[in-house]
Design an enzyme around this catalytic site. Sequence first.
Site, short mmCIF file in Angstrom:
data_model
loop_
_atom_site.label_atom_id
_atom_site.label_comp_id
_atom_site.label_asym_id
_atom_site.label_seq_id
_atom_site.Cartn_x
_atom_site.Cartn_y
_atom_site.Cartn_z
CG ASP A 1 4.77 0.17 -2.46
OD1 ASP A 1 4.08 -0.09 -1.90
OD2 ASP A 1 5.68 0.92 -2.28
CG ASP B 1 2.77 1.76 -4.54
OD1 ASP B 1 3.08 1.31 -4.78
OD2 ASP B 1 3.05 2.50 -3.56
CG HIS C 1 6.46 5.01 -2.51
ND1 HIS C 1 5.70 4.36 -2.06
CD2 HIS C 1 6.64 5.85 -2.17
CE1 HIS C 1 4.15 5.76 -2.22
NE2 HIS C 1 5.28 6.00 -2.65
CG HIS D 1 7.41 2.95 3.78
ND1 HIS D 1 8.30 3.71 2.52
CD2 HIS D 1 6.33 3.46 3.07
CE1 HIS D 1 7.93 3.50 1.84
NE2 HIS D 1 7.05 3.71 1.46
#
Length: 387
Positions: free
Chosen positions: A164, A253, A166, A128
């Site tokens: 991931d 995750d 996200h 990120h």
Amino acid sequence: MVWDDALAAHDFGPGHPMAPLRLELTARLARELGLFSAPGVRLAGVRVASDELLTTVHDPRYVAAVRRASADPRRVDLAHGLGTDDDPVFAGMHETSARVVAATVDCADAVWSGQAEHAVNVSGGMHHAMPDRASGFCIYNDLAVGINHLLERGARRVAYVDLDVHHGDGVEAAFWDDPRVMTISLHESGRTLFPGTGWPEETGGPGAEGSAVNVALPAGTADAGWLRAVHAVVHPLVRAFRPEVLVTQHGADAHAQDPLANLAVSVDAQRAAARSLHDLAHEVCGGRWVATGGGGYDLVDVVPRVWSHLLGIAAHAPVAPSTPVPREWRDFVTAAGWDAPEAMTDGAPAWFSPWEAGADPADPLDRAVLATRRAVFPNHGLDPWFD
Ligand SMILES: [Zn+2]
Ligand SMILES: [Zn+2]
């Protein structure tokens, strides 16, 4: 494999989900499983990345801001995303974050030079971080610096696959206009999860159309849908793109137990995906494969097992699903007051039906996959329905 206890100094403080415990427990489990000393494995330590290296991707003013906050953690700098709930400042944050970057760059170097066929940095995957600001628990973007390093060393095409839960927004942003880097992110839809981006229509800037690929998975997607999406999007695109190196991010995750997200993927499916990406690197890239960790907030039960499987696969010493978790590791975990898993996977079948077996436009998962395939497959000479 890169490991150094100093990597676990990356500590946002009590109560923050990204606690260094997940790295400590992963290293301890990998060691107990014999992965750090498996035949052919070299365990490398890490240095702190220089500002010269960091600023190949990051704005020099941002690096200066991280250094200031790192030296005096009372200084919040919200313009650079420093001092938020997600990215609190802590003493030494510049050094620990720059160490993670150096670890991924060293992995990239080892693979590009041929010193290692595969290289893994479980402490990496800070996808990120933006060129000019911290975001989503990420200070410096080790992946973007590592990929850029491969380009500077002469790689003409690099594929990046982000598992991931996200959206891998920072890596996508770094190479948005660069046709040499294909970024593929599979994540829970931005409708229900941070950072709220990563839609199929985000396909890259002018001159790089089709080089950014996003699959926005419906909340609740489980093994069969997740693996189906990976195979329906990643494999045909990577084969068509013909990268020289594969870089993958294995945030854990997407797991059903993860407290921050809403997918329902098992350890078995994450292991199966890692195996499949490993095989793809051999098929397409002459084996050149750089893999990192990423997110993952079930610190005890999930992250150490998922990343130990990743390390085992990269070491050509895969840990069989039925392997019991080593007694010494379980004792350590239970003595600290946590429940320890007994087996190395969840015992899920990790089964999926491949896209070639037929797609159902009424099914939400197939609709999500089809939207992505429609958006980018034509850029690569592929048929959204049948390739
Ligand atoms: Zn291999
Ligand atoms: Zn994540």
